[in-house]
Design an enzyme around this catalytic site. Structure first.
Site, short mmCIF file in Angstrom:
data_model
loop_
_atom_site.label_atom_id
_atom_site.label_comp_id
_atom_site.label_asym_id
_atom_site.label_seq_id
_atom_site.Cartn_x
_atom_site.Cartn_y
_atom_site.Cartn_z
N GLU A 85 0.82 -1.21 0.00
CA GLU A 85 0.00 0.00 0.00
C GLU A 85 0.85 1.26 0.00
O GLU A 85 0.57 2.21 -0.74
CB GLU A 85 -0.94 0.01 1.21
CG GLU A 85 -1.79 1.27 1.26
CD GLU A 85 -2.79 1.28 2.41
OE1 GLU A 85 -3.67 2.15 2.38
OE2 GLU A 85 -2.69 0.44 3.30
N ASP A 112 -0.32 -5.04 3.36
CA ASP A 112 -0.85 -3.83 3.99
C ASP A 112 -0.25 -3.81 5.40
O ASP A 112 -0.61 -4.63 6.25
CB ASP A 112 -2.37 -3.87 4.06
CG ASP A 112 -2.97 -2.52 4.46
OD1 ASP A 112 -2.22 -1.69 5.01
OD2 ASP A 112 -4.17 -2.30 4.22
N ILE A 114 -0.45 -1.73 7.96
CA ILE A 114 -1.47 -1.48 9.00
C ILE A 114 -2.80 -1.31 8.29
O ILE A 114 -3.07 -0.25 7.72
CB ILE A 114 -1.18 -0.24 9.86
CG1 ILE A 114 0.21 -0.28 10.47
CG2 ILE A 114 -2.23 -0.14 10.97
CD1 ILE A 114 0.55 0.95 11.33
N ASP A 115 -3.63 -2.32 8.32
CA ASP A 115 -4.97 -2.19 7.77
C ASP A 115 -5.87 -1.71 8.91
O ASP A 115 -6.19 -2.46 9.83
CB ASP A 115 -5.47 -3.53 7.23
CG ASP A 115 -6.82 -3.38 6.55
OD1 ASP A 115 -6.90 -2.64 5.56
OD2 ASP A 115 -7.79 -3.99 7.04
N THR A 117 -5.46 2.06 9.77
CA THR A 117 -4.57 3.09 10.32
C THR A 117 -5.32 4.09 11.19
O THR A 117 -4.81 4.53 12.24
CB THR A 117 -3.84 3.83 9.19
OG1 THR A 117 -3.06 2.89 8.45
CG2 THR A 117 -2.92 4.91 9.74
N ASP A 239 -5.93 -4.69 0.84
CA ASP A 239 -6.94 -4.73 1.91
C ASP A 239 -7.48 -6.14 2.14
O ASP A 239 -7.80 -6.51 3.27
CB ASP A 239 -8.13 -3.83 1.58
CG ASP A 239 -7.76 -2.37 1.44
OD1 ASP A 239 -7.05 -1.85 2.32
OD2 ASP A 239 -8.18 -1.74 0.45
#
Length: 295
Positions: A85, A112, A114-115, A117, A239
């Site tokens: 990402e 990702d 930190i999915d 944030t 995601d």
């Protein structure tokens, strides 16, 4: 014993057999190390930036975690491609170009760091590290790690899915009235009519609805039977790639909002236990809430 995965591609008459043990071990190691580092930085975010909108946040922790994961992957597999990402400019066109650029790569890691944030920044404990590995466009390994609860969800193509070492199975609800659903809000709030239309149509038909802010964890919860289903518009591969495999390997179903099979380019997604899938698709279709054309 070596764990093995067979992947049958359209251009192959014989399944291509890959050893998934090392791939899965690296994915787990990356997720665990990144998750531990993310937790150590909780509450210390100093640089907060936005991407497509005021709601689309990125921090130095996101960037640092992605670099950590990239380095670990490339240490083991220097010839593999990575789609992350934080390595792609915001927007639909940039995502489409990034996906096009790696379409011919046999092995593609999709990450990702930190999915969720926004949740992380606010200290709301619903965020995760999501790591998937695709072989010729098909996801063969998926890992979602929730560092707040120290829960690691793991899936291998054809080998099932697990959390805490135990097999995960989707829930058994067969009607929307008995179902607990989840959804999410697009980062760009300037065009949310379709999203709100979907919520307006689904909410009266289900037991309840959750919007907790991490697509990867919502998918993991569908896989584990904690949610009956989940849908969201305007997503990207990082995601949901890992979560899609988790759901499929747990006996569930993942498609786009018009019922076509999941692939890495799908941005409008529905994931369910399978039994309620057609009902959700029909509900969204009748509400004209299946598409999100604007970032």
């Amino acid at each position: 014993m070596e764990s093995r995965v067979s992947v049958l591609n359209d251009n192959e008459k014989v399944p291509y057999v890959v050893s998934s043990k090392s791939y899965t071990a690296v994915a787990i190691n990356c997720a665990a190390k990144a998750g531990e580092w993310i937790q150590s930085k909780l509450g210390t975010v100093k640089q907060l930036s936005t991407k497509t909108s005021a709601q689309d946040l990125v921090t130095e922790v996101d960037k640092g975690a992605e670099q950590m994961i990239r380095k670990l992957i490339l240490t083991h597999f220097p010839d593999h491609a990575i789609l992350g990402e934080e390595g792609v400019e915001p927007g639909s066109e940039a995502f489409a170009k990034a996906l096009e650029d790696v379409k011919d790569e046999p092995y593609l890691w999709i990450i990702d760091p930190i999915d969720g944030t926004t949740n992380y920044v606010h200290g709301f404990p619903f965020y995760s590290v999501s790591i998937a590995l695709a072989y010729k466009g098909e996801v063969i390994v998926g890992v979602v790690y929730d560092p707040s609860r120290d829960e690691l969800f793991i899936a291998e193509k054809g080998k099932g899915a697990y959390v805490h070492g135990n097999p995960t199975r989707v829930s058994k609800e067969i009607s929307l009235a008995d179902s607990l659903m989840a959804t999410g809000f697009p980062m760009d709030r300037s065009n949310t009519l379709n999203n709100m239309a979907g919520i307006h149509a689904v909410l009266p038909k289900v037991r309840d609805l959750r919007t907790s802010g991490s697509a990867a964890l919502h998918m993991a919860y569908v896989a584990a039977g904690r949610l009956s289903g989940y849908w969201e518009l305007g997503l990207k591969a990082w995601d949901v790639a890992a979560g899609a495999l988790l759901v499929q390997e747990s006996g569930g179903k993942v498609t786009d909002t018009e019922g076509r099979p999941y692939n890495l380019s799908v941005r409008n997604l529905v994931a369910t236990n399978g039994a309620i899938h057609e009902s959700i698709l029909d509900t969204l279709s009748q509400a004209e809430a299946t598409d999100f054309r604007k970032d």
